[in-house]
Design a protein around this motif. Structure first.
Motif, short mmCIF file in Angstrom:
data_model
loop_
_atom_site.label_atom_id
_atom_site.label_comp_id
_atom_site.label_asym_id
_atom_site.label_seq_id
_atom_site.Cartn_x
_atom_site.Cartn_y
_atom_site.Cartn_z
N LEU A 69 0.87 -1.18 0.00
CA LEU A 69 0.00 0.00 0.00
C LEU A 69 0.90 1.22 0.00
O LEU A 69 1.94 1.25 0.65
N HIS A 70 0.49 2.25 -0.75
CA HIS A 70 1.40 3.40 -0.80
C HIS A 70 0.70 4.73 -1.02
O HIS A 70 -0.38 4.80 -1.63
N THR A 71 1.35 5.77 -0.51
CA THR A 71 0.91 7.15 -0.68
C THR A 71 2.11 7.99 -1.11
O THR A 71 3.25 7.53 -1.02
N ASN A 72 1.85 9.19 -1.57
CA ASN A 72 2.92 10.14 -1.88
C ASN A 72 2.38 11.56 -1.82
O ASN A 72 1.18 11.76 -2.03
N ASP A 73 3.25 12.51 -1.53
CA ASP A 73 2.88 13.93 -1.55
C ASP A 73 1.61 14.23 -0.74
O ASP A 73 0.73 14.94 -1.22
N VAL A 74 1.55 13.68 0.43
CA VAL A 74 0.35 13.90 1.26
C VAL A 74 0.26 15.37 1.73
O VAL A 74 -0.82 15.90 1.94
N HIS A 75 1.39 16.04 1.80
CA HIS A 75 1.41 17.49 2.05
C HIS A 75 0.53 17.94 3.22
O HIS A 75 -0.31 18.83 3.06
N SER A 76 0.74 17.31 4.35
CA SER A 76 0.08 17.73 5.60
C SER A 76 -1.44 17.67 5.55
O SER A 76 -2.11 18.28 6.38
N ARG A 77 -1.99 16.93 4.58
CA ARG A 77 -3.45 16.87 4.46
C ARG A 77 -3.98 15.82 5.45
O ARG A 77 -4.27 14.70 5.09
N LEU A 78 -4.11 16.23 6.70
CA LEU A 78 -4.57 15.32 7.74
C LEU A 78 -6.09 15.22 7.73
O LEU A 78 -6.66 14.17 7.98
N ASP A 79 -6.74 16.35 7.46
CA ASP A 79 -8.20 16.36 7.38
C ASP A 79 -8.61 16.32 5.91
O ASP A 79 -7.85 16.74 5.04
N PRO A 80 -9.83 15.86 5.60
CA PRO A 80 -10.28 15.90 4.21
C PRO A 80 -10.32 17.35 3.70
O PRO A 80 -10.39 18.29 4.50
N PHE A 81 -10.31 17.53 2.39
CA PHE A 81 -10.49 18.87 1.83
C PHE A 81 -11.83 19.43 2.29
O PHE A 81 -12.81 18.69 2.39
N PRO A 82 -11.86 20.72 2.60
CA PRO A 82 -13.10 21.30 3.12
C PRO A 82 -14.26 21.22 2.13
O PRO A 82 -14.04 21.21 0.91
N MET A 83 -15.47 21.15 2.66
CA MET A 83 -16.66 21.06 1.82
C MET A 83 -17.04 22.46 1.34
O MET A 83 -17.96 23.09 1.86
N ASP A 84 -16.28 22.97 0.36
CA ASP A 84 -16.50 24.35 -0.08
C ASP A 84 -16.86 24.41 -1.56
O ASP A 84 -16.75 25.45 -2.20
N GLY A 85 -17.27 23.29 -2.11
CA GLY A 85 -17.67 23.29 -3.52
C GLY A 85 -16.50 23.11 -4.47
O GLY A 85 -16.70 23.04 -5.68
N SER A 86 -15.28 23.04 -3.95
CA SER A 86 -14.14 22.86 -4.85
C SER A 86 -14.03 21.39 -5.27
O SER A 86 -14.65 20.50 -4.68
N ALA A 87 -13.23 21.18 -6.30
CA ALA A 87 -13.19 19.87 -6.96
C ALA A 87 -12.85 18.72 -6.00
O ALA A 87 -13.36 17.62 -6.16
N ASN A 88 -12.00 18.99 -5.04
CA ASN A 88 -11.54 17.91 -4.17
C ASN A 88 -12.28 17.83 -2.84
O ASN A 88 -11.84 17.13 -1.92
N GLN A 89 -13.38 18.53 -2.73
CA GLN A 89 -14.04 18.60 -1.42
C GLN A 89 -14.39 17.22 -0.87
O GLN A 89 -14.85 16.35 -1.59
#
Lengths: 244, 311
Positions: free
Chosen positions: B40-60
């Motif tokens: 199992l692997h990840t990369n470039d997590v860049h401090s994203r501990l919480d999900p992207f905020p629910m603000d209507g953006s593409a990655n919410q």
């Protein structure tokens, strides 16, 4: 023939110590999309919560409103225009003669800023790096070189000037909308961030130049700008334009 | 998981695919195997501990370590030989990093029981000392073989490779990093000397495969998947490598549709995978092994179309 029990014992040990070799014979791949809410019972959530709570009070502060979506794109985009405009505004407080601002494309870290309330946290995500504003006094030849690099990169966020490019060559540079003839030996004042000024993102040619630090973070310049303007409107001006 | 149960599940999985799809899963396991490794692997997590905020953006709503933990836990319940790896740029990108300097990131990765990680350029954003300080919260090894850390505080904390033993399988894991000059301000990575990652990786991979008799060699890379110019990338490393089986990449935030399969210098299959950034995806590669001599090596591997699964 002589019998060597110790030799046999050694052979036995050597054979059993020898590792079984495995080779891959097939593979299978999957990819998981991570999406879900917060599970308050998880140990990780309990560990994170105190960190998050102490951030929230500061990060959830609303400092203004975006009237529409701002988008990060090349060669120009409304989000890049927003950031570079804030850099120029901040620089002109110190040096009103500052002619333009340049931000590296990678310095902005969100693909878009949505319409609606803008929080401190969102600006932190937009500009997470603790980079400071720096004034550069550069000869025209270096400015030309910089524009060439921006053309090669297919556009960086800029303010105060604009140019067209074709095949990685910058053409018809304009300042404040007016055609501008850059003199190789004249000096021009541009604000940028210290990461680029110190040679980051292929800008090693800026390294030897003298720098005037403005002692303000790019992010703080952005926060100040939104706080002051209250409502921000996307500027769709294509400051760097590709000629096919 | 035993083989019988896996085949049963695969058969059920295959039954669910539409008629137009070829049942690749059955094909993949239609080979005798005695050991299985789940990577199992990840990369470039860049401090994203919480999900992207629910603000209507593409990655919410995407990403977040709580959901990642849930997924990894469920996989570990199914699989007994799991390796969890990260290809660097753990730091930078959310206010967590601005205020806590990477401490919760490292704590979370330790709680998720990462087995190894390499370092990316952004892991130097608070300088060598900033990284060293946070490594105290990490209970997994950091691998890199093409930076010379001599005389820096990282010298004793970084290792060129690590070896994991899993039920008779021996897995060698090495790391390579990108040229720091022009990417990381000099004062943040002072005295780290960059060496050619291809030369370094080949040397370590040869050592792991031949001297250490590793059955499988994984390279954690923060070089980037590919570039328009001749800058060294995972694709170039793969072509010029000899004993690496799999490259887990990062840096370019590339979300590969499928594992990239290419040939190494010996014309054997080598795999490259990278799963975007921000922990929005977790990659999984299962490798089935059989006990045969290395000389019998045939690059008989089957790539499977990717299933997207929500955690």
């Amino acid at each position: 023939m002589k019998f060597y029990p110790h030799l046999l014992g050694f052979l036995f040990l050597w054979l059993t110590a020898c590792k079984t070799a495995y080779i891959p014979v097939s593979q299978h791949q999957e990819k998981y999309k991570i999406e879900s809410g917060i599970d308050s019972s998880s140990a990780i959530e309990r560990m994170l919560k105190p960190y998050r709570d102490s951030l929230s009070s500061r990060m959830n502060e609303v400092i203004g409103t975006a009237s529409d979506h701002f988008v990060k794109q090349k060669p120009s985009g409304s989000l890049g225009n927003l950031v570079s405009d804030a850099m120029l505004t901040a620089a002109r407080k110190t040096d009103p003669a500052c002619m333009g601002a340049v931000c590296n494309y990678g310095g902005i870290r969100i693909p878009q800023l949505s319409a609606g309330p803008v929080t401190v946290g969102r600006v932190f995500e937009m500009l997470p790096f603790d980079n400071e504003l720096v004034l550069l006094k550069l000869p025209g030849s270096t400015l030309r070189q910089w524009c060439k690099l921006m053309a090669k990169a297919e556009g960086w966020p800029i303010a105060g000037f604009s140019f067209n490019y074709r095949d990685s060559v910058a053409l018809s540079i304009r300042f404040d909308g007016q055609p501008f003839d850059i003199q190789d030996t004249a000096t021009y004042t541009i604000v940028t961030n210290d990461y680029i000024a110190n040679g980051g993102d292929q800008c090693s040619f800026l390294q030897p130049l003298s720098k005037i630090p403005l002692n303000i973070l790019v992010r703080d310049a952005m926060l100040n700008d939104i706080r002051k303007r209250k409502t921000i409107n996307p500027d769709l001006q294509e400051r760097i334009h590709k000629i096919p | 998981m035993n083989r019988r149960r896996f085949i049963k599940q695969s058969a059920m999985g295959a039954a669910l695919v539409t008629a137009s799809q070829f049942p690749y899963e059955a094909l993949a396991t239609n080979t005798e195997w005695t050991r299985k490794l789940c990577i199992l692997h990840t990369n470039d997590v860049h401090s994203r501990l919480d999900p992207f905020p629910m603000d209507g953006s593409a990655n919410q709503g995407l990403g977040g370590v709580v959901a990642r933990e849930k997924l990894i836990r469920s996989i570990r319940e199914e699989e007994d030989q799991v390796l969890l790896l990260d290809a660097g740029d753990i730091f930078q990108g959310t206010p967590y990093f601005n205020f806590y300097k990477g401490e919760p990131e490292m704590k979370v990765m330790s709680m998720l029981r990462y087995d190894a990680a390499t370092i990316g350029n952004h892991d130097f954003d608070n300088g060598i000392d900033g990284l060293v300080k946070q490594m105290a919260h990490a209970d997994f090894p950091f691998v890199n073989c093409n930076y010379d850390f001599s005389g820096t505080p990282l010298e004793s904390l970084m290792q060129p490779y690590t070896i994991m033993k899993r039920k008779g399988l021996k897995i060698g894991i090495l790391g390579v990093g990108i040229a720091l000059n022009g990417l990381v301000p000099n004062h943040l990575c002072e005295n780290i000397v960059y060496h050619d990652p291809i030369v370094a990786a080949n040397e370590i991979a040869h050592f792991l495969a031949v001297k250490k008799k590793c059955d499988y060699v994984i390279c954690l890379s923060h070089l980037g998947f590919e570039y328009k110019d001749q800058k060294v990338s995972d694709k170039i490393l793969a072509k010029e490598s000899e004993y690496i089986n799999l490259i887990i990449g990062g840096h370019t935030h590339t979300l590969l549709e499928q594992v990239h399969i290419t040939k190494n210098v010996k014309n054997q299959d080598i795999f490259i995978n990278q799963v975007g950034w921000a922990g929005m995806h977790v990659g999984r590669i299962d490798i089935y092994f059989d006990n045969k001599n290395r000389s019998d090596y045939v690059s008989k591997m089957t790539a499977i179309p990717v299933k997207e699964t929500r955690a």
